[in-house]
Design a protein around this motif. Sequence first.
Motif, PDB file in Angstrom:
ATOM      1  N   PHE A 298       0.833  -1.212   0.000  1.00  0.00           N
ATOM      2  CA  PHE A 298       0.000   0.000   0.000  1.00  0.00           C
ATOM      3  C   PHE A 298       0.867   1.263   0.000  1.00  0.00           C
ATOM      4  CE2 PHE A 298      -4.037  -2.029   2.082  1.00  0.00           C
ATOM      5  CZ  PHE A 298      -4.144  -2.859   0.977  1.00  0.00           C
ATOM      6  N   ILE A 299       1.945   1.255   0.820  1.00  0.00           N
ATOM      7  CA  ILE A 299       2.710   2.512   0.927  1.00  0.00           C
ATOM      8  C   ILE A 299       3.610   2.764  -0.291  1.00  0.00           C
ATOM      9  CG2 ILE A 299       2.658   2.660   3.464  1.00  0.00           C
ATOM     10  CD1 ILE A 299       5.689   1.845   3.337  1.00  0.00           C
ATOM     11  N   THR A 300       3.616   1.835  -1.244  1.00  0.00           N
ATOM     12  CA  THR A 300       4.355   2.138  -2.479  1.00  0.00           C
ATOM     13  C   THR A 300       3.564   3.132  -3.339  1.00  0.00           C
ATOM     14  OG1 THR A 300       3.353   0.341  -3.741  1.00  0.00           O
ATOM     15  CG2 THR A 300       5.416  -0.168  -2.594  1.00  0.00           C
ATOM     16  N   ILE A 301       2.269   3.291  -3.016  1.00  0.00           N
ATOM     17  CA  ILE A 301       1.435   4.215  -3.787  1.00  0.00           C
ATOM     18  C   ILE A 301       1.648   5.641  -3.292  1.00  0.00           C
ATOM     19  CG2 ILE A 301      -0.956   4.821  -4.395  1.00  0.00           C
ATOM     20  CD1 ILE A 301       0.107   2.113  -5.532  1.00  0.00           C
ATOM     21  N   HIS A 302       1.941   6.542  -4.217  1.00  0.00           N
ATOM     22  CA  HIS A 302       2.141   7.930  -3.834  1.00  0.00           C
ATOM     23  C   HIS A 302       0.894   8.449  -3.117  1.00  0.00           C
ATOM     24  CE1 HIS A 302       3.706  12.004  -3.974  1.00  0.00           C
ATOM     25  NE2 HIS A 302       2.428  12.340  -4.103  1.00  0.00           N
ATOM     26  N   LYS A 359      -5.533   8.726  -5.711  1.00  0.00           N
ATOM     27  CA  LYS A 359      -6.163   8.220  -6.944  1.00  0.00           C
ATOM     28  C   LYS A 359      -5.187   8.290  -8.113  1.00  0.00           C
ATOM     29  CE  LYS A 359     -11.115   8.820  -6.332  1.00  0.00           C
ATOM     30  NZ  LYS A 359     -12.284   9.497  -6.898  1.00  0.00           N
ATOM     31  N   ILE A 360      -4.468   9.407  -8.196  1.00  0.00           N
ATOM     32  CA  ILE A 360      -3.488   9.543  -9.277  1.00  0.00           C
ATOM     33  C   ILE A 360      -2.388   8.489  -9.106  1.00  0.00           C
ATOM     34  CG2 ILE A 360      -1.794  11.076 -10.356  1.00  0.00           C
ATOM     35  CD1 ILE A 360      -3.476  13.431  -9.121  1.00  0.00           C
ATOM     36  N   GLY A 361      -1.896   8.398  -7.870  1.00  0.00           N
ATOM     37  CA  GLY A 361      -0.835   7.427  -7.584  1.00  0.00           C
ATOM     38  C   GLY A 361      -1.239   6.010  -7.944  1.00  0.00           C
ATOM     39  N   LEU A 362      -2.510   5.673  -7.635  1.00  0.00           N
ATOM     40  CA  LEU A 362      -3.006   4.318  -7.913  1.00  0.00           C
ATOM     41  C   LEU A 362      -3.144   4.081  -9.415  1.00  0.00           C
ATOM     42  CD1 LEU A 362      -5.993   3.244  -5.646  1.00  0.00           C
ATOM     43  CD2 LEU A 362      -3.954   1.905  -6.208  1.00  0.00           C
ATOM     44  N   MET A 450       0.039  17.158  -7.718  1.00  0.00           N
ATOM     45  CA  MET A 450      -0.489  16.609  -6.466  1.00  0.00           C
ATOM     46  C   MET A 450      -0.501  17.650  -5.359  1.00  0.00           C
ATOM     47  SD  MET A 450       0.685  13.820  -8.085  1.00  0.00           S
ATOM     48  CE  MET A 450       1.282  12.183  -7.830  1.00  0.00           C
ATOM     49  N   HIS A 451       0.422  18.576  -5.450  1.00  0.00           N
ATOM     50  CA  HIS A 451       0.544  19.556  -4.370  1.00  0.00           C
ATOM     51  C   HIS A 451       1.252  20.776  -4.928  1.00  0.00           C
ATOM     52  CE1 HIS A 451       1.409  21.009  -0.250  1.00  0.00           C
ATOM     53  NE2 HIS A 451       2.522  21.450  -0.810  1.00  0.00           N
ATOM     54  N   LEU A 452       0.767  21.932  -4.527  1.00  0.00           N
ATOM     55  CA  LEU A 452       1.424  23.163  -4.964  1.00  0.00           C
ATOM     56  C   LEU A 452       1.384  24.121  -3.796  1.00  0.00           C
ATOM     57  CD1 LEU A 452       2.523  24.644  -7.593  1.00  0.00           C
ATOM     58  CD2 LEU A 452       0.257  25.623  -7.757  1.00  0.00           C
ATOM     59  N   SER A 453       2.563  24.568  -3.346  1.00  0.00           N
ATOM     60  CA  SER A 453       2.532  25.518  -2.230  1.00  0.00           C
ATOM     61  C   SER A 453       3.428  26.694  -2.531  1.00  0.00           C
ATOM     62  CB  SER A 453       2.966  24.846  -0.931  1.00  0.00           C
ATOM     63  OG  SER A 453       4.268  24.346  -1.070  1.00  0.00           O
ATOM     64  N   GLY A 454       2.995  27.859  -2.078  1.00  0.00           N
ATOM     65  CA  GLY A 454       3.729  29.087  -2.365  1.00  0.00           C
ATOM     66  C   GLY A 454       4.628  29.478  -1.218  1.00  0.00           C
ATOM     67  N   PHE A 455       5.273  30.619  -1.375  1.00  0.00           N
ATOM     68  CA  PHE A 455       6.072  31.161  -0.299  1.00  0.00           C
ATOM     69  C   PHE A 455       5.184  31.343   0.924  1.00  0.00           C
ATOM     70  CE2 PHE A 455       8.984  33.396  -3.479  1.00  0.00           C
ATOM     71  CZ  PHE A 455       9.941  32.403  -3.362  1.00  0.00           C
ATOM     72  N   HIS A 456       5.769  31.107   2.095  1.00  0.00           N
ATOM     73  CA  HIS A 456       5.002  31.368   3.306  1.00  0.00           C
ATOM     74  C   HIS A 456       4.868  32.877   3.479  1.00  0.00           C
ATOM     75  CE1 HIS A 456       5.065  27.301   4.648  1.00  0.00           C
ATOM     76  NE2 HIS A 456       6.361  27.241   4.455  1.00  0.00           N
ATOM     77  N   GLU A 457       3.799  33.257   4.106  1.00  0.00           N
ATOM     78  CA  GLU A 457       3.684  34.657   4.480  1.00  0.00           C
ATOM     79  C   GLU A 457       4.662  34.924   5.615  1.00  0.00           C
ATOM     80  OE1 GLU A 457       2.071  37.033   2.943  1.00  0.00           O
ATOM     81  OE2 GLU A 457       1.658  35.424   1.521  1.00  0.00           O
ATOM     82  N   HIS A 458       4.972  36.183   5.814  1.00  0.00           N
ATOM     83  CA  HIS A 458       5.872  36.529   6.898  1.00  0.00           C
ATOM     84  C   HIS A 458       5.356  35.926   8.202  1.00  0.00           C
ATOM     85  CE1 HIS A 458       8.880  39.041   8.908  1.00  0.00           C
ATOM     86  NE2 HIS A 458       8.026  38.952   9.907  1.00  0.00           N
ATOM     87  N   ASN A 459       6.229  35.206   8.876  1.00  0.00           N
ATOM     88  CA  ASN A 459       5.836  34.502  10.079  1.00  0.00           C
ATOM     89  C   ASN A 459       6.434  35.239  11.278  1.00  0.00           C
ATOM     90  OD1 ASN A 459       5.694  32.775  12.224  1.00  0.00           O
ATOM     91  ND2 ASN A 459       6.651  31.039  11.194  1.00  0.00           N
ATOM     92  N   ARG A 489       6.241  10.037 -14.846  1.00  0.00           N
ATOM     93  CA  ARG A 489       7.301  10.137 -13.845  1.00  0.00           C
ATOM     94  C   ARG A 489       6.908  11.134 -12.772  1.00  0.00           C
ATOM     95  NH1 ARG A 489      10.273   5.784 -15.171  1.00  0.00           N
ATOM     96  NH2 ARG A 489      11.509   6.021 -17.064  1.00  0.00           N
ATOM     97  N   ARG A 490       7.310  10.863 -11.534  1.00  0.00           N
ATOM     98  CA  ARG A 490       7.077  11.829 -10.464  1.00  0.00           C
ATOM     99  C   ARG A 490       8.211  12.844 -10.462  1.00  0.00           C
ATOM    100  NH1 ARG A 490       5.691  13.919  -7.606  1.00  0.00           N
ATOM    101  NH2 ARG A 490       6.496  13.347  -5.568  1.00  0.00           N
ATOM    102  N   VAL A 491       7.851  14.132 -10.534  1.00  0.00           N
ATOM    103  CA  VAL A 491       8.866  15.184 -10.508  1.00  0.00           C
ATOM    104  C   VAL A 491       8.507  16.221  -9.439  1.00  0.00           C
ATOM    105  CG1 VAL A 491       9.963  17.062 -11.797  1.00  0.00           C
ATOM    106  CG2 VAL A 491       9.486  14.891 -12.951  1.00  0.00           C
TER     107      VAL A 491
END
Length: 570
Positions: A298-302, A359-362, A450-459, A489-491
Motif C-alpha cells: 500500500f505505501i508504495t502508492i504515492h 487516486k493519481i498514484g493508484l 499533487m501539491h502546490l505551495s507558495g512562499f510562506h507569508e511573513h511569520n 514520472r514523479r517530478v
Amino acid sequence: MPFKRPLSSHTSDDSESASSHDGPSKRLSSPWNIERDKAVLVYILRAKIHPETMSELAMLVENYKIERVNKSHQGSSVVSELNLELTTDVEKADVIVTATNMRQRLERHINWRIAKTKAIVTPLWLQDSVKSGRLLPCGSYVAVRDSEDETSRNQDTSSGNSFYSPSGAEKEGSWQTEQDELIDAAEVELLSHNAKYSCLRPSPLVCPNQSLVKEIDIIRRGRNIEGEERSMVSYSRAISVIKAYPRVITEHNIQDIRKLPFLGEKILSMIEEFLKTGRITEAQTMLADPRFQSLSTFITIHGIGPYTARRLYGLGLRTLEELERYYEVKPGVSDEETMSLLDADASANTEAAAEQSIKIGLALRHDLSQTIPREEVEDINRTIMRELSHIQKGCKSVIAGGYRRGKSQSSDVDIVVTHTDWNLGSQKVKGLCRKLVQRLHEQGFVTHVMHLSGFHEHNVLRTHHWDSLEKALTVFVWPHNSSQRRVYRRVDLIFAAPEVFWTAVVGWTGSTMFERDLRLWAKQQKGMKFDSSGISRRHDSKLYHPRTERDVFKVLGLIYIHPTLRNADA
Ligand code: 8GT
Ligand code: MN
C-alpha cells in the motif's frame, strides 16, 4: 571546484554508430575509450589504503569477475558489460584507483608522465561501478585534482551531449545547472565512521555490509508501517552506523562493532545471527506476514503513508486491485481535476486533495513504480529548465535527491531551482513555480499536480523559516511521440530564493537519516535550526545565507561531505 561530468552511459545506439564509423574492431563501449569486450585494467595504488580495504577492493573485482563469468556460462541475458581486470602493471592500466588526492603523493609511487595518461579515481568509483555493473564516468570520482583535465580527457568526449559539458543549446540558454564538487580524499579522512551523527560520517551508496543492511532494513520497514516511530528510528540509526563502517563485518571483528554507537544488544544479536546464517529470523518472519505484505504494498502508492495504509487494511482491503475498486480508479486512466490546483490558492492540504493524490498514484502506479535512469533524470531537468527560460531568464538548478547521491536509478526526480542574481533573485523566483507548472501543463509535460505551495507569508513568531520556498509535486510525461509509449514520472520542483538555495539543495539531497542528523546536530550542538528553507540561530533568530553548499556545512560547523557520501539509509 566545478568539474566536467561526461555523459555517464551509452546506449546501444551509441555503440552501433561508433562501429559504423570505425569498424567492428574499434567499437567503443564508452564513456571510456575502451574497446568493447576488452577488459578495463585497474591498478590499485596501495599507498594510503588500509590493507583490509585494499583486499576488499581487490575481492570486489575478483568476485564480480567470477559472477560475470558464471552468468555468461549459464547463458544469462543479463551479463553486464563491465569487464574489469586487476593489474599490477601501472603502465598497462586504464584506471588508477587511489586514496591519495595530491599529485605529489601520487608521484612518489607512479611516474606522472604515465599517471596522466590514465583515469585517476577514488576507490568509490570502483565500488559504484561494480555495484551498477557499468563503467561509471569518473567525473565525480576524480582523485587527484591536478589530474582533473587528464581524467576527463581519458573518457570519451565524442558523445558531445554530455550534460555537464554543455551542448550548443545549453551554452546559449540563459539557465545553467550547478556542477557538483569533487570528492576531496583528504577531507574524507577527517570524517570518522565512529561519530554519533551521520552528518559526521562518510556513508557510501553501497557499503561493505550491504546485505546485512538490507536485512535490518526489513525490520525498520516493519516498524515504519506499524507506526512505531521510535523503534523505526533506532533501526534507521543502526543502519546508518553500519553504512559508514568501512570493513566487512565478520565473526572475527565483531568486537569492533560492539564499540560503534547505537548498536544495542538486540541489534548485535541480530548481526551475529546474520553472520552465522545469512538471515535474521525476525526479518524473515515479517516478510512472510500477510499484513506486512499488504501494508508494504500500500505505501508504495504515492499519497499513501503508513497511517492511511493501516486504515485501509482495517477496512478489509488487502491488494492494490482492491484499492483500485475502493477508490474507483481504472489502471492507466487518470483524469482527476488536479490541474485545478493551479487556480486554487495555495496549500491544498485538504482531505479531498489527499484522496485525489492517492487516486493519481493508484491509476499511474505501473509507470510510477518504474525507476528512472540517470540520463532521463538529466533530460527531464534539461527540458524543465528550457521551458523555465521562456518565463524567466537567468535561473539555475540542481538535481537533488538520490540522483545527486549517485544512485543509478531514481524513483522520482527532485529539482531545486533559484535565480542567479543574488540581490534580485528572490523577487524573480517569487510565483515562478506556479507559472512554470502552468506552462509545463500547457506544453503537455505535466499532467497532474499533487501539491502546490507558495512562499510562506511573513511569520512573525518565526516558528519556521519564512518567505523562501515554493514547491510543486507533479507528474511529468514526455509528450506524445509515435514510436514510444509515454511513461509517467514523479517530478518534484522546489523554488528557492538565492539566500536559501543551498540549504534547500542540502535539504533535498538527503538521505533521510543524514537530514535527520543534520537537524539534530544543528539543534543539539550548535543552538541552530536547520531545514530545507533556511538556517537560523535559535537565541536571536539570526538567519544565515550560505552562498555555496560548502558554506552550509561551514555555518553548521561541519566538515563538508560529498553528496555521494550522504547515503546514511539502506
Ligand atoms: P529516490 O527518489 O530515488 O527514492 O531517493 P531519494 O531522492 O533519496 O528520496 P526522496 O523521497 O525523493 O527524497 C529526497 C530528499 O528530499 C529526502 O532526503 C528528504 O529528506 C527530502 N524531502 C522529501 N520530501 C520533502 C519535503 O516535503 N520537504 C523537505 N524539506 N524535504 C523533503 O522527500
Ligand atoms: Mn527522489
